[in-house]
Design an enzyme around this catalytic site. Structure first.
Site, PDB file in Angstrom:
ATOM      1  N   THR A 145      -0.714  -3.288  -6.594  1.00  0.00           N
ATOM      2  CA  THR A 145      -1.365  -1.974  -6.666  1.00  0.00           C
ATOM      3  C   THR A 145      -0.835  -1.247  -7.901  1.00  0.00           C
ATOM      4  O   THR A 145      -1.375  -1.423  -8.984  1.00  0.00           O
ATOM      5  CB  THR A 145      -1.125  -1.156  -5.379  1.00  0.00           C
ATOM      6  N   LYS A 167       4.679  -7.782  -3.711  1.00  0.00           N
ATOM      7  CA  LYS A 167       4.155  -6.598  -4.398  1.00  0.00           C
ATOM      8  C   LYS A 167       4.785  -5.350  -3.799  1.00  0.00           C
ATOM      9  O   LYS A 167       5.278  -5.368  -2.676  1.00  0.00           O
ATOM     10  CB  LYS A 167       2.646  -6.522  -4.289  1.00  0.00           C
ATOM     11  N   THR A 178       2.953  -0.318   1.303  1.00  0.00           N
ATOM     12  CA  THR A 178       4.000  -0.805   0.424  1.00  0.00           C
ATOM     13  C   THR A 178       4.146  -2.308   0.249  1.00  0.00           C
ATOM     14  O   THR A 178       3.413  -2.950  -0.458  1.00  0.00           O
ATOM     15  CB  THR A 178       5.336  -0.242   0.900  1.00  0.00           C
ATOM     16  N   GLU A 264       8.608   2.439  -9.181  1.00  0.00           N
ATOM     17  CA  GLU A 264       7.943   3.425 -10.019  1.00  0.00           C
ATOM     18  C   GLU A 264       8.944   4.488 -10.462  1.00  0.00           C
ATOM     19  O   GLU A 264       9.550   5.153  -9.629  1.00  0.00           O
ATOM     20  CB  GLU A 264       6.793   4.073  -9.243  1.00  0.00           C
ATOM     21  N   ASN A 392       4.363  10.430  -7.874  1.00  0.00           N
ATOM     22  CA  ASN A 392       4.072  10.749  -6.475  1.00  0.00           C
ATOM     23  C   ASN A 392       3.659  12.195  -6.248  1.00  0.00           C
ATOM     24  O   ASN A 392       3.184  12.541  -5.171  1.00  0.00           O
ATOM     25  CB  ASN A 392       5.293  10.423  -5.607  1.00  0.00           C
ATOM     26  N   THR A 397      -4.552  11.831  -4.940  1.00  0.00           N
ATOM     27  CA  THR A 397      -5.389  10.753  -4.399  1.00  0.00           C
ATOM     28  C   THR A 397      -6.792  11.271  -4.185  1.00  0.00           C
ATOM     29  O   THR A 397      -6.995  12.406  -3.814  1.00  0.00           O
ATOM     30  CB  THR A 397      -4.829  10.267  -3.060  1.00  0.00           C
TER      31      THR A 397
END
Lengths: 397, 397
Positions: A145, A167, A178, A264, A392, A397
């Site tokens: 992702t 991943k 996740t 990240e 984040n 989104t």
């Protein structure tokens, strides 16, 4: 390499159009007939539909394939999500010519958004047609992702080949579920022994990771064995058990390290070793408390050794400790002894400089000795950076 | 106001030179003879020397004064720290003309750095000479570390006056130990009843706060009652119990709200209400998991409602939940019903806009209904911002 490094497995991947990015987003792994599989799943009460489906199929039968999509997590989608999981695995099974019960499913992506079923179903024939023993790298790419690199590992251990990919984790992405990991071996192992290997070798490696203390709705680790290596069945106590176990440990540890390093926003990996605890569980609790502490993570970002924060995190882990027995080292520099931060830390600039250098490395090693007990464990974490907040927080989104 | 709003208390503060900033850093609160006190202390295994001293003096006798310094936390300082706590409270007691056992101590500041004893001792005569019934505001200022404002509260409830002040929390500062709170009342209450009030009224208010999941080495809440209001002793079941209890709740809740709103880097307060849990403890666990989740905190920073993250945090709280019974509202907007995020959230821009507006407020109200049980609780949290990372990462101690 990846999941097709071991004999007896074919993989494939396509761009179905589930992800807006236009990157590959649908993948399939199939083991030859006779393949066994064991699984580890999220402990979150809010488990995604594919987790519920896979858990029940693993308990009931002997699956040998897994359909994986990125883009939508199919979590918090209710009865519609359950239906979509059933339909998409049934369609994959039909295209493969096997029973639906033989197909597991993993999904990763936005929570709550329904699976894009039309695109998924439409892409299945091409996905099945593309299956091959060279499909492992494509499989590893299609499950990603917000990861920045594929995470694969492979090793030979005695007569066995073991490969895998994973991943996620590192840092959890916005609304994305996740961690997924897929590991294959050509060793001949029965379902019960494979379950033992998953619990005893894979679980500790992946459970040692801590990024933000969050447990995804979709976390899944699947371990397949095809038996393609031939030879006697491997079982607990058999001569080849340790060869297989060691190989699995190497692959799982390598994937775990890759996951945390690709966090990240992460610029530093925290490797926290705790020893001297009452038992391994207590050591793990303390190690994860230190590696997951927001104050230790920001200190790592700033390159500030800050032994007080490490003591604070260990002391608050929920394990009763004798504060006067705690030693802390950062990269070999003793920054607390018997629970006391040496005055040189405040008075002697050279001492503090050593500690700062150790806290500034790409891989920061922190050792916490909490007593004279036999318990020891390692946790892997990463720093908390501006980029974590940006990714984040600013991303909507 | 503050701790001298209630009769029977005098306070004082000076700049002793313990903090490099040159701000006031030493404070003293003294109750008239007959004052009783109850305390709540950190659960961290690595407790600071003043915590150990105060805890033992409270258990053994009847203290009525507290010496507070900012600048050094006197934690992780070993035997030297214990010695410094004994000596500094003995010196304060001598200057006051009372027994050392009557003096408690709280310290807040850098962990590991020894108390600056020379400056502290030198400042005591001036500190004692300055005691007065108007010293509450100065006291509230001198206990601060990285707080940006004094946090005081006061109320009258029936015949009683209740006042208090607090420092810290919000966000923990680099190597600084965290929350201190001091509350005084003129109600006549015996030590045992005062302990009940501290446990039943103050603890829930302060324990509802969660900033970064860290438990300081120095956290202390002290509740003093002087009896200066006169009248019959207040005890559980006596007519005035509820008046006193209500007043304490008002002051404690107000201080808790001030603490979270002054969080370092915090721009939004998260008010998380959980109901329908099996019991209040389970509700509190879930509420704190949601309010403390790094993913919910970054979503609050970004103004992104992100219901999947709220479901994820509730589901991973460690309390067994039926996912299909979870409803979530943000500012009254139902973003999950029966564990499912409504499709309108993804399809209908007006719906999403309502949710975003609710998530962008200064005070973000999140309600999580997890079933039909009687358990309910509230947790207060704050967002995770760039400033949190800056303050805790870039600042080098």
């Amino acid at each position: 390499m990846s999941v097709t490094f071991a004999g007896g497995f074919r993989a494939s991947s396509v761009t179905a159009g589930l992800k807006p990015s236009g990157r590959p987003d649908l993948a399939l792994l199939v083991g030859d007939p006779g393949t066994t599989v064991a699984g580890l799943f999220t402990t979150n009460s809010v488990a995604a539909a594919p987790v519920v489906l896979s858990r029940s199929r693993l308990a009931a039968g002997s699956p040998r394939a897994v359909l994986v999509n990125s883009g939508q997590a199919n979590a918090a989608t209710g009865p519609r999500g359950e239906h979509d999981a059933l339909v998409s695995t049934a369609a994959a099974a039909a295209a493969l010519g096997i029973a639906p019960e033989e197909v597991l499913q993993c999904s990763t992506g936005v929570i709550g958004e329904p699976l894009h079923m039309e695109q998924l179903i439409e892409a299945l024939p091409k996905l099945v047609a593309g299956l091959g023993t060279d499909g492992g790298d494509g499989f590893a790419e299609a499950i990603l992702t917000t990861d920045t690199v594929e995470k694969t590992a492979a090793t030979k251990s005695g007569p066995f080949r073991i490969g895998g990919c994973a991943k996620g984790v590192g840092m959890i992405a916005p609304s994305l579920a996740t961690m997924l990991a897929f590991i294959t071996t050509d060793a001949p192992v029965g379902p019960e022994d494979l379950t033992s290997l998953a619990a005893d070798v894979l679980a500790p490696a992946f459970n040692s990771l801590i990024v933000d203390g969050c447990t995804s709705t979709n976390d899944t680790v699947l371990l397949f064995s095809s038996g393609a290596a031939g030879g006697d069945p491997v079982f607990l106590g058999s001569p080849a058990w340790h060869q297989l176990s060691d190989g699995l440990s190497i692959v799982a540890t390598s994937l775990a390290r890759s996951l945390i390093a690709d966090g990240e926003g992460a610029g530093h990996v925290l490797i926290v070793d705790v020893d001297g605890a009452g038992n391994d569980d207590q050591a793990r609790t303390i190690a994860k408390a230190v590696a997951g502490s927001m104050l230790v993570k920001t200190a790592a970002f700033g390159g500030d050794p800050n032994p007080g924060r490490i003591l604070q995190a260990a002391g608050a882990a929920g394990v009763a400790l004798d504060a006067s027995a705690i030693d802390v080292e950062i990269g070999g520099v003793r920054v607390a002894q018997g629970g006391v931060i040496p005055s040189a830390y405040f008075d002697d600039e050279r001492f503090a400089a050593h500690a700062r250098e150790a806290m500034g490395r790409d891989e920061i090693g922190i050792t916490v000795r909490v007593g004279a007990g036999p318990g020891r464990s390692r946790a892997l974490g990463c720093d908390l950076s501006y980029d974590y907040v940006r990714i984040n927080g600013e991303y909507t989104t």
